[in-house]
Design a protein around this motif. Sequence first.
Motif, PDB file in Angstrom:
ATOM      1  N   LEU A   1      23.478 -11.705 -25.529  1.00 45.60           N
ATOM      2  CA  LEU A   1      22.914 -11.813 -26.873  1.00 45.60           C
ATOM      3  C   LEU A   1      21.661 -10.946 -27.006  1.00 45.60           C
ATOM      4  N   SER A   2      21.102 -10.514 -25.865  1.00 44.33           N
ATOM      5  CA  SER A   2      19.930  -9.625 -25.917  1.00 44.33           C
ATOM      6  C   SER A   2      20.274  -8.265 -26.511  1.00 44.33           C
ATOM      7  N   PHE A   3      21.559  -7.941 -26.627  1.00 41.52           N
ATOM      8  CA  PHE A   3      21.980  -6.689 -27.260  1.00 41.52           C
ATOM      9  C   PHE A   3      22.127  -6.847 -28.779  1.00 41.52           C
ATOM     10  N   HIS A   4      21.914  -8.064 -29.273  1.00 39.48           N
ATOM     11  CA  HIS A   4      22.028  -8.319 -30.705  1.00 39.48           C
ATOM     12  C   HIS A   4      20.719  -7.929 -31.392  1.00 39.48           C
ATOM     13  N   PRO A   5      20.765  -7.294 -32.539  1.00 39.18           N
ATOM     14  CA  PRO A   5      19.526  -6.835 -33.190  1.00 39.18           C
ATOM     15  C   PRO A   5      18.591  -7.965 -33.619  1.00 39.18           C
ATOM     16  N   ASP A   6      19.103  -9.196 -33.747  1.00 46.23           N
ATOM     17  CA  ASP A   6      18.266 -10.310 -34.196  1.00 46.23           C
ATOM     18  C   ASP A   6      17.766 -11.193 -33.056  1.00 46.23           C
ATOM     19  N   PHE A   7      17.984 -10.785 -31.822  1.00 41.79           N
ATOM     20  CA  PHE A   7      17.577 -11.626 -30.692  1.00 41.79           C
ATOM     21  C   PHE A   7      16.060 -11.579 -30.512  1.00 41.79           C
ATOM     22  N   PRO A   8      15.400 -12.747 -30.342  1.00 40.35           N
ATOM     23  CA  PRO A   8      13.930 -12.757 -30.206  1.00 40.35           C
ATOM     24  C   PRO A   8      13.486 -12.502 -28.768  1.00 40.35           C
ATOM     25  N   PHE A   9      12.553 -11.584 -28.582  1.00 36.98           N
ATOM     26  CA  PHE A   9      11.991 -11.286 -27.266  1.00 36.98           C
ATOM     27  C   PHE A   9      10.512 -11.683 -27.240  1.00 36.98           C
ATOM     28  N   PRO A  10      10.006 -12.099 -26.069  1.00 35.35           N
ATOM     29  CA  PRO A  10       8.563 -12.345 -25.945  1.00 35.35           C
ATOM     30  C   PRO A  10       7.780 -11.062 -26.216  1.00 35.35           C
ATOM     31  N   ARG A  11       6.630 -11.204 -26.829  1.00 35.30           N
ATOM     32  CA  ARG A  11       5.819 -10.043 -27.167  1.00 35.30           C
ATOM     33  C   ARG A  11       5.107  -9.477 -25.933  1.00 35.30           C
ATOM     34  N   ARG A  12       4.830  -8.165 -26.028  1.00 34.17           N
ATOM     35  CA  ARG A  12       3.992  -7.465 -25.051  1.00 34.17           C
ATOM     36  C   ARG A  12       4.527  -7.536 -23.620  1.00 34.17           C
ATOM     37  N   ARG A  13       5.815  -7.645 -23.457  1.00 35.60           N
ATOM     38  CA  ARG A  13       6.399  -7.645 -22.104  1.00 35.60           C
ATOM     39  C   ARG A  13       7.540  -6.628 -22.086  1.00 35.60           C
ATOM     40  N   TRP A  14       7.205  -5.397 -22.464  1.00 35.85           N
ATOM     41  CA  TRP A  14       8.219  -4.374 -22.645  1.00 35.85           C
ATOM     42  C   TRP A  14       8.940  -4.036 -21.345  1.00 35.85           C
ATOM     43  N   PHE A  15       8.194  -4.051 -20.214  1.00 37.65           N
ATOM     44  CA  PHE A  15       8.847  -3.696 -18.948  1.00 37.65           C
ATOM     45  C   PHE A  15       9.838  -4.785 -18.537  1.00 37.65           C
ATOM     46  N   ASP A  16       9.441  -6.048 -18.682  1.00 39.37           N
ATOM     47  CA  ASP A  16      10.358  -7.143 -18.362  1.00 39.37           C
ATOM     48  C   ASP A  16      11.598  -7.077 -19.254  1.00 39.37           C
ATOM     49  N   ARG A  17      11.370  -6.739 -20.514  1.00 42.86           N
ATOM     50  CA  ARG A  17      12.494  -6.614 -21.448  1.00 42.86           C
ATOM     51  C   ARG A  17      13.442  -5.507 -20.994  1.00 42.86           C
ATOM     52  N   LEU A  18      12.885  -4.387 -20.575  1.00 43.44           N
ATOM     53  CA  LEU A  18      13.700  -3.267 -20.099  1.00 43.44           C
ATOM     54  C   LEU A  18      14.522  -3.669 -18.884  1.00 43.44           C
TER      55      LEU A  18
ATOM     56  N   PRO B   1       7.746 -19.888 -14.298  1.00 44.89           N
ATOM     57  CA  PRO B   1       6.764 -18.794 -14.303  1.00 44.89           C
ATOM     58  C   PRO B   1       7.404 -17.452 -13.945  1.00 44.89           C
ATOM     59  N   ASN B   2       7.097 -16.449 -14.730  1.00 44.40           N
ATOM     60  CA  ASN B   2       7.559 -15.087 -14.488  1.00 44.40           C
ATOM     61  C   ASN B   2       9.058 -14.897 -14.701  1.00 44.40           C
ATOM     62  N   HIS B   3       9.719 -15.884 -15.299  1.00 46.89           N
ATOM     63  CA  HIS B   3      11.169 -15.815 -15.514  1.00 46.89           C
ATOM     64  C   HIS B   3      11.414 -15.362 -16.956  1.00 46.89           C
ATOM     65  N   TYR B   4      11.539 -14.056 -17.153  1.00 49.09           N
ATOM     66  CA  TYR B   4      11.632 -13.487 -18.483  1.00 49.09           C
ATOM     67  C   TYR B   4      12.858 -13.991 -19.242  1.00 49.09           C
ATOM     68  N   GLU B   5      13.966 -14.106 -18.537  1.00 50.23           N
ATOM     69  CA  GLU B   5      15.187 -14.571 -19.183  1.00 50.23           C
ATOM     70  C   GLU B   5      15.005 -15.960 -19.793  1.00 50.23           C
ATOM     71  N   GLN B   6      14.354 -16.863 -19.055  1.00 47.35           N
ATOM     72  CA  GLN B   6      14.116 -18.196 -19.597  1.00 47.35           C
ATOM     73  C   GLN B   6      13.115 -18.167 -20.752  1.00 47.35           C
ATOM     74  N   ALA B   7      12.159 -17.245 -20.690  1.00 43.14           N
ATOM     75  CA  ALA B   7      11.231 -17.095 -21.816  1.00 43.14           C
ATOM     76  C   ALA B   7      11.988 -16.698 -23.081  1.00 43.14           C
ATOM     77  N   CYS B   8      12.992 -15.829 -22.938  1.00 47.27           N
ATOM     78  CA  CYS B   8      13.835 -15.455 -24.076  1.00 47.27           C
ATOM     79  C   CYS B   8      14.639 -16.655 -24.567  1.00 47.27           C
ATOM     80  N   ASN B   9      15.211 -17.413 -23.625  1.00 49.41           N
ATOM     81  CA  ASN B   9      16.000 -18.592 -23.992  1.00 49.41           C
ATOM     82  C   ASN B   9      15.172 -19.582 -24.799  1.00 49.41           C
ATOM     83  N   ALA B  10      13.922 -19.787 -24.370  1.00 47.40           N
ATOM     84  CA  ALA B  10      13.062 -20.749 -25.065  1.00 47.40           C
ATOM     85  C   ALA B  10      12.805 -20.314 -26.505  1.00 47.40           C
ATOM     86  N   LEU B  11      12.528 -19.025 -26.699  1.00 45.03           N
ATOM     87  CA  LEU B  11      12.299 -18.527 -28.064  1.00 45.03           C
ATOM     88  C   LEU B  11      13.560 -18.618 -28.915  1.00 45.03           C
TER      89      LEU B  11
END
Length: 381
Positions: free
Chosen positions: A138-155, A297-307
């Motif tokens: 779902l991270s490939f969907h244009p409406d998926f919410p990502f945590p802010r200011r964590r561009w490297f983790d997102r990449l 902590p430091n689990h970017y995927e779970q941070a996305c899930n929470a949002l």
Amino acid sequence: MRVLFLVQGEGRGHLTQALSLAQILNTAGHDVIGALVGVTEERPVPAFFSEQFKAPITPIFSPGLVYNAGTNELEPFKTTVQAIRYARPFWKSIRQVHTFIESHRPDVVVNFYEMLGGLTYALLRPSVPMVCIAHQYLSFHPDFPFPRRRWFDRLVFKVNSRLTALGATELLALSFDKQANVPTQRLRVVPPLLRQEVTQRKPVTEPFLLAYVTQAGLKVELEKAHQKHPDVRIEGFHGGVKHPDEPVDATLTYHAINGKRFLDFMERCTAIVTTAGFESVCEALYLGKPALMIPQPNHYEQACNALDGQRAGVGIAADRFELDQLLAYLPTHNPAVSERFRAWHAQGYYMFLGALHRVVMKNTTSTGGFFWPRLTRLLRS
């Protein structure tokens, strides 16, 4: 259809999704011929999966994520170093996957976010089509919410997801709610896969909170919250508990990790405090339990899930055990969210069967029935 599963063995989520899809396929009269499960020496195939999965299981080495033993934080650098270190056995595993597919000749391979699948299809190009299933797509969907200011983790997150899906005919993105498909990404949005052990339950509401405590720091926060609100009953499941039940006082009890007992408590609780694993949050949503989602902590995927869960109305995302925030949220929670979710989940049976059938028929048509695959195998031999 003859279906082969390829499953990431890290955690419970992808394994329970595989069990759920196997139930759907078996009910519809299709044949799940086996499962290739990515494992390590320290992380074998879990007993709950081997006991419930009816087809043969083949463990295949696949390096997993590395967590800090003390804090349970995900360590991306050590995870990358470990992957490089195991490059040679990983290549051996890729060849094993290819050999298994070509020798057993299923009609379709279903990959539950195992990187071995994407790399096998990218490098060795098996002749059987592959469908990939995971919430991560779902991270490939244009409406998926990502945590802010964590561009490297997102990449890193999106690159990892791409690697698992290389060569896939379709990506089935598990979602809390219905969203538009994205044809340019080969992406179809589908309901979550939930076990019958969850969907057959009849939830009630008792006045207590259920907490799933995997982090040492979260246990400390829980006890601080308990001291501040001693009148709030909390039932906590914690990996360090040696006995089934260990009462701390009249309103706080710790329980040893046990999947069935955890569901028993979830069925009866007022709300749940948990990490933001997609599977556990979906189970809470199906049973109508609001969730306080605290990513590891430091689990970017779970941070996305929470949002994403907060967007869908599941509950609230937080960085710590904010009991005051949860208690303030509960009166505002909309029960209709769970009703819509159950209706969305009910569509999954036909959506998954339709997706797999569509891919199989497309492959049969494009290869001219069964003549060309047989000719290809003859020429290769």
